[in-house]
Motif scaffolding. Sequence first.
Motif, short mmCIF file in Angstrom:
data_model
loop_
_atom_site.label_atom_id
_atom_site.label_comp_id
_atom_site.label_asym_id
_atom_site.label_seq_id
_atom_site.Cartn_x
_atom_site.Cartn_y
_atom_site.Cartn_z
N ILE A 1 49.06 52.04 53.96
CA ILE A 1 48.29 50.79 53.54
C ILE A 1 50.20 51.15 52.48
CG2 ILE A 1 46.33 49.31 52.17
CD1 ILE A 1 44.75 51.41 54.06
N VAL A 2 49.83 49.22 52.73
CA VAL A 2 51.03 48.95 51.92
C VAL A 2 50.34 47.25 50.63
CG1 VAL A 2 53.71 48.21 51.57
CG2 VAL A 2 53.45 50.00 52.78
N CYS A 3 50.63 47.73 49.74
CA CYS A 3 49.82 46.75 49.12
C CYS A 3 51.21 45.97 48.83
CB CYS A 3 50.32 47.32 47.54
SG CYS A 3 49.18 45.91 46.50
N GLU A 4 51.21 44.22 49.23
CA GLU A 4 52.13 43.44 49.38
C GLU A 4 52.12 42.91 48.02
OE1 GLU A 4 50.12 40.59 51.45
OE2 GLU A 4 50.43 41.10 53.61
N SER A 5 51.53 43.18 47.30
CA SER A 5 51.66 42.36 45.42
C SER A 5 53.00 43.59 44.43
CB SER A 5 50.52 42.62 44.38
OG SER A 5 50.56 42.15 43.49
N CYS A 6 51.99 45.46 44.61
CA CYS A 6 53.25 46.07 43.92
C CYS A 6 54.34 46.70 44.77
CB CYS A 6 52.04 46.87 42.76
SG CYS A 6 51.35 47.44 44.01
N GLN A 7 53.80 47.20 46.87
CA GLN A 7 54.31 47.57 47.15
C GLN A 7 54.34 49.09 46.74
OE1 GLN A 7 56.30 46.07 49.74
NE2 GLN A 7 54.99 44.56 47.87
N SER A 8 52.50 48.73 46.56
CA SER A 8 52.66 50.99 46.86
C SER A 8 52.26 51.59 47.62
CB SER A 8 51.66 51.12 45.21
OG SER A 8 51.67 50.74 44.20
N THR B 1 37.17 44.01 59.81
CA THR B 1 37.77 44.07 58.85
C THR B 1 37.50 45.09 57.06
OG1 THR B 1 39.36 42.15 59.52
CG2 THR B 1 40.14 42.88 57.08
N ALA B 2 38.46 45.69 57.20
CA ALA B 2 37.93 46.55 55.75
C ALA B 2 38.73 45.87 54.57
CB ALA B 2 38.47 47.82 56.15
N PHE B 3 38.39 45.53 53.10
CA PHE B 3 38.77 45.05 52.29
C PHE B 3 38.62 45.69 51.21
CE2 PHE B 3 36.49 41.28 54.47
CZ PHE B 3 38.11 40.70 54.70
N LEU B 4 40.10 46.03 50.44
CA LEU B 4 40.63 46.78 49.32
C LEU B 4 41.26 47.06 48.16
CD1 LEU B 4 41.58 49.65 51.98
CD2 LEU B 4 39.57 49.44 51.42
N LYS B 5 41.55 47.15 47.18
CA LYS B 5 42.12 46.30 45.74
C LYS B 5 42.75 47.99 45.93
CE LYS B 5 38.42 43.74 43.69
NZ LYS B 5 37.49 42.96 42.71
N CYS B 6 43.72 47.34 45.85
CA CYS B 6 44.92 48.44 45.04
C CYS B 6 44.26 48.68 43.75
CB CYS B 6 46.25 47.31 44.86
SG CYS B 6 48.07 48.44 44.67
N PRO B 7 44.39 50.18 43.62
CA PRO B 7 44.57 50.97 42.88
C PRO B 7 44.87 50.07 41.67
CG PRO B 7 45.19 52.63 44.05
CD PRO B 7 44.62 51.08 44.76
N LYS B 8 46.19 49.59 41.47
CA LYS B 8 47.28 50.03 40.13
C LYS B 8 46.85 48.89 39.98
CE LYS B 8 50.32 53.57 41.75
NZ LYS B 8 51.72 53.44 41.91
N CYS B 9 47.22 47.72 41.02
CA CYS B 9 47.75 46.25 40.58
C CYS B 9 46.18 45.64 40.85
CB CYS B 9 48.48 45.56 41.23
SG CYS B 9 48.67 45.52 42.73
N GLN B 10 44.97 45.86 41.68
CA GLN B 10 44.12 44.88 41.68
C GLN B 10 43.99 44.01 42.91
OE1 GLN B 10 41.29 46.33 40.73
NE2 GLN B 10 42.33 48.28 39.40
N TYR C 1 34.29 45.95 54.44
CA TYR C 1 33.60 46.90 53.21
C TYR C 1 34.75 46.87 52.07
CZ TYR C 1 34.08 51.39 51.01
OH TYR C 1 33.93 52.54 50.47
N ASP C 2 34.17 46.64 51.20
CA ASP C 2 34.93 46.23 50.15
C ASP C 2 34.59 47.45 48.88
OD1 ASP C 2 35.86 45.03 47.66
OD2 ASP C 2 35.55 43.88 47.83
N SER C 3 36.09 48.17 48.71
CA SER C 3 36.32 49.52 47.82
C SER C 3 36.48 49.16 47.10
CB SER C 3 37.30 50.68 48.28
OG SER C 3 38.31 50.07 48.01
N SER C 4 36.07 47.51 45.99
CA SER C 4 36.24 47.76 44.77
C SER C 4 35.30 48.17 43.85
CB SER C 4 36.10 45.99 44.24
OG SER C 4 34.91 46.03 44.80
#
Length: 218
Positions: free
Chosen positions: A3-10, A24-33, A68-71
């Motif tokens: 998975i690649v975060c579109e915001s910070c590219q992590s 669809t699963a919904f995840l929050k990037c642990p770096k930029c949220q 699924y939201d992993s926030s």
Amino acid sequence: MEIVCESCQSKFRIADEKLPKDKTAFLKCPKCQNRISVPPPAKDPDESDPPGFEEDFFSFDEDESDGYDSSDKPFDFVEEEGKTALLCESDPMIKKTIKPVLDVLEYHITEVKNSREALKTMRYHSYDLIVVNEYFDAKNPDANGVLIYLERLNMSVRRNIFVAMITRRFRTMDNMVAFQKSVNMVVNVDNVADFDKILRRGMADSGLFYQAYKDCLD
């Protein structure tokens, strides 16, 4: 799945089999949220839940029906080099001893309160290490839901998980009991104070045991 975060590219990884099969699963990037949406993987028509569990045991609350939201679970997916551990232990004194060991070994730790929460968490993440007390959320240790689930996992998934079972009935490092219980290592509660040394030895032995097999796969 990568998975690649579109915001910070992590870049992160999450096991395909842990993603929802039909939503669809919904995840929050642990770096930029940043909120990341992950479409469901291709469905395997032959895939089914392990026998012996009621469907409701794996079901989700109504407020989770949209995905699924992993926030609130920041370690459901971690950076590629990260190691994850699931701790299924109710005794605060045992947890107080085990958690610092896992911290030193640089594991991202997920703690769960009961078997239902543990199984739900494992559905979405393949853990590198699982520490489970045989009496965790179970009056009968032979009916421990977490251990039964792990025993029935597909071997291609199970062999990549190191399972340490905490017990009062068996002696530490009893390999025959470990084989019977489908775990990698047995640790008696009387020896939990030496969990660091025992875990390191058990994981080293397991690595040597599987090395020949893994060499054949390469």
